[in-house]
Design an enzyme around this catalytic site. Sequence first.
Site, PDB file in Angstrom:
ATOM      1  N   HIS A  64     -18.961   2.237  24.792  1.00 22.77           N
ATOM      2  CA  HIS A  64     -18.554   3.413  25.577  1.00 22.77           C
ATOM      3  C   HIS A  64     -17.039   3.434  25.748  1.00 22.77           C
ATOM      4  CE1 HIS A  64     -22.681   4.002  26.327  1.00 22.77           C
ATOM      5  NE2 HIS A  64     -22.769   3.651  27.602  1.00 22.77           N
ATOM      6  N   CYS A  78     -24.011   0.660  32.710  1.00 24.27           N
ATOM      7  CA  CYS A  78     -23.027   0.216  31.712  1.00 24.27           C
ATOM      8  C   CYS A  78     -21.648   0.868  31.907  1.00 24.27           C
ATOM      9  CB  CYS A  78     -23.543   0.491  30.305  1.00 24.27           C
ATOM     10  SG  CYS A  78     -24.281   2.117  30.110  1.00 24.27           S
ATOM     11  N   GLY A  88     -36.544  -5.124  23.060  1.00 24.62           N
ATOM     12  CA  GLY A  88     -35.742  -3.895  23.098  1.00 24.62           C
ATOM     13  C   GLY A  88     -34.296  -4.139  22.688  1.00 24.62           C
ATOM     14  N   SER A 148     -46.071  -5.353  21.698  1.00 22.30           N
ATOM     15  CA  SER A 148     -45.336  -6.439  21.020  1.00 22.30           C
ATOM     16  C   SER A 148     -45.991  -7.803  21.191  1.00 22.30           C
ATOM     17  CB  SER A 148     -43.917  -6.538  21.569  1.00 22.30           C
ATOM     18  OG  SER A 148     -43.290  -5.306  21.501  1.00 22.30           O
TER      19      SER A 148
HETATM   20  P1  A2P Z   1     -42.048  -3.082  23.533  1.00 16.96           P
HETATM   21  O1  A2P Z   1     -41.099  -3.344  22.398  1.00 16.96           O
HETATM   22  O2  A2P Z   1     -43.281  -3.945  23.457  1.00 16.96           O
HETATM   23  O3  A2P Z   1     -42.349  -1.623  23.742  1.00 16.96           O
HETATM   24  P2  A2P Z   1     -35.682  -0.065  24.400  1.00 16.96           P
HETATM   25  O4  A2P Z   1     -34.931   0.326  25.635  1.00 16.96           O
HETATM   26  O5  A2P Z   1     -34.819  -0.542  23.298  1.00 16.96           O
HETATM   27  O6  A2P Z   1     -36.665   0.990  23.998  1.00 16.96           O
HETATM   28  O7  A2P Z   1     -36.598  -1.379  24.850  1.00 16.96           O
HETATM   29  C1  A2P Z   1     -37.474  -1.377  25.953  1.00 16.96           C
HETATM   30  C2  A2P Z   1     -38.041  -2.797  26.154  1.00 16.96           C
HETATM   31  O8  A2P Z   1     -38.902  -2.766  27.301  1.00 16.96           O
HETATM   32  C3  A2P Z   1     -38.903  -3.281  25.008  1.00 16.96           C
HETATM   33  O9  A2P Z   1     -38.809  -4.680  24.904  1.00 16.96           O
HETATM   34  C4  A2P Z   1     -40.285  -2.878  25.456  1.00 16.96           C
HETATM   35  O10 A2P Z   1     -41.329  -3.615  24.873  1.00 16.96           O
HETATM   36  C5  A2P Z   1     -40.202  -3.199  26.920  1.00 16.96           C
HETATM   37  N1  A2P Z   1     -41.212  -2.491  27.698  1.00 16.96           N
HETATM   38  C6  A2P Z   1     -41.399  -1.158  27.807  1.00 16.96           C
HETATM   39  N2  A2P Z   1     -42.444  -0.884  28.614  1.00 16.96           N
HETATM   40  C7  A2P Z   1     -42.938  -2.079  29.030  1.00 16.96           C
HETATM   41  C8  A2P Z   1     -44.005  -2.479  29.886  1.00 16.96           C
HETATM   42  N3  A2P Z   1     -44.799  -1.586  30.483  1.00 16.96           N
HETATM   43  N4  A2P Z   1     -44.203  -3.801  30.077  1.00 16.96           N
HETATM   44  C9  A2P Z   1     -43.414  -4.716  29.481  1.00 16.96           C
HETATM   45  N5  A2P Z   1     -42.374  -4.402  28.674  1.00 16.96           N
HETATM   46  C10 A2P Z   1     -42.138  -3.094  28.449  1.00 16.96           C
END
Ligand code: A2P
Length: 338
Positions: A243, A130, A13, A41
Amino acid sequence: MKKYKLAIVGATGLVGRTVLKVLEERNLPVSEYVLLASKKSAGKTTHFMGKDYVVQELNEHSFDEGFDFAIFSAGGDTSKKYSPIAASKGCIVVDNSSAFRMDPNVPLVVPEVNPEEIKNHHGIIANPNCSTIQAVVALKPLDNKYKIKRIVYSTYQAVSGAGRNGVLDLENGAKNYLENTDTPMQKFPYPIFSNCLPHIDTFLDNGYTKEEEKMINETRKILKRPELKITATTVRVPVFNSHSESINVEFENDFDMKELIDTLKTFPNLIVQDNTKEQLYPLATNASGKDEVFVGRIRRDESVPFGVNLWVVADNIRKGAATNAVQIVEELCDYKLL
Ligand code: A2P
């Protein structure tokens, strides 16, 4: 020297990728890193610390193998489910979500402001919101010296704080305007391009937003001033990153302006940029990519006996999330070594 094992949850993310960048820039005593994200991912490769890392899917067994620390940046639901599992296996979690911030058993830490709280953890340490982090870095030295009586926050928050889709909404909004396209918004309820949206997170019954409530409650907890009078208006603006905040502060005690500015100048990781003759003041574009908090437009509020106005800017993804979390892990490494 002991070396630690660190998990980065949400490594794909916006915040997680910045955590990786900050870790590459700093020299933590970590010998093993594991990158975790959602099923989507799993199997993807990320180049980090000169090596290719395969991203693994987060599950109930991810923390079975002796982790010392984990930085979670994968949203509140993931933190609520997996942080207690990690903590139960002896892994200390630094959590970027709002899930545990107001839990009295969870320290809420900004290392420049209240590092002493770190040692009170029971397995989870929360990284503040933040907007709160950058505000308290500027306010702590002033509270120490002049005792704050009341704070009025007005924020101008970048779209990166709303994740990848927030950034896309601003990019697509600019394209819609310039190229006459019609891409719909994914994150915000209205176009963020050409608008300031006085609406961050959901609305509460009292008319405030959750973001405003977070700033108020988290500031009180971090400054250890539970009764402090604070009000806030938080606004999303068409800025990609960093921000900006207008902070009006009223003190219990009088102050000398030069002494107040010197007090700010000597606080760690706080940089005063304040010279109106040379049009010097903090800017989002200058703060982006930096780990410090910038303060300027420092002037007496002449409408109250002892008041001051500040303009405070910081990179919300770095100091507002990733850097602050990595700093907490650095402090934990130091404590563990004691
Ligand atoms: P993924 O990229 O596989 O969806 P952002 O806030 O930029 O959208 O990033 C959210 C982060 O949290 C990403 O790395 C995302 O992985 C991860 N994520 C979201 N849901 C889950 C989950 N259920 N389990 C593990 N990681 C998660």
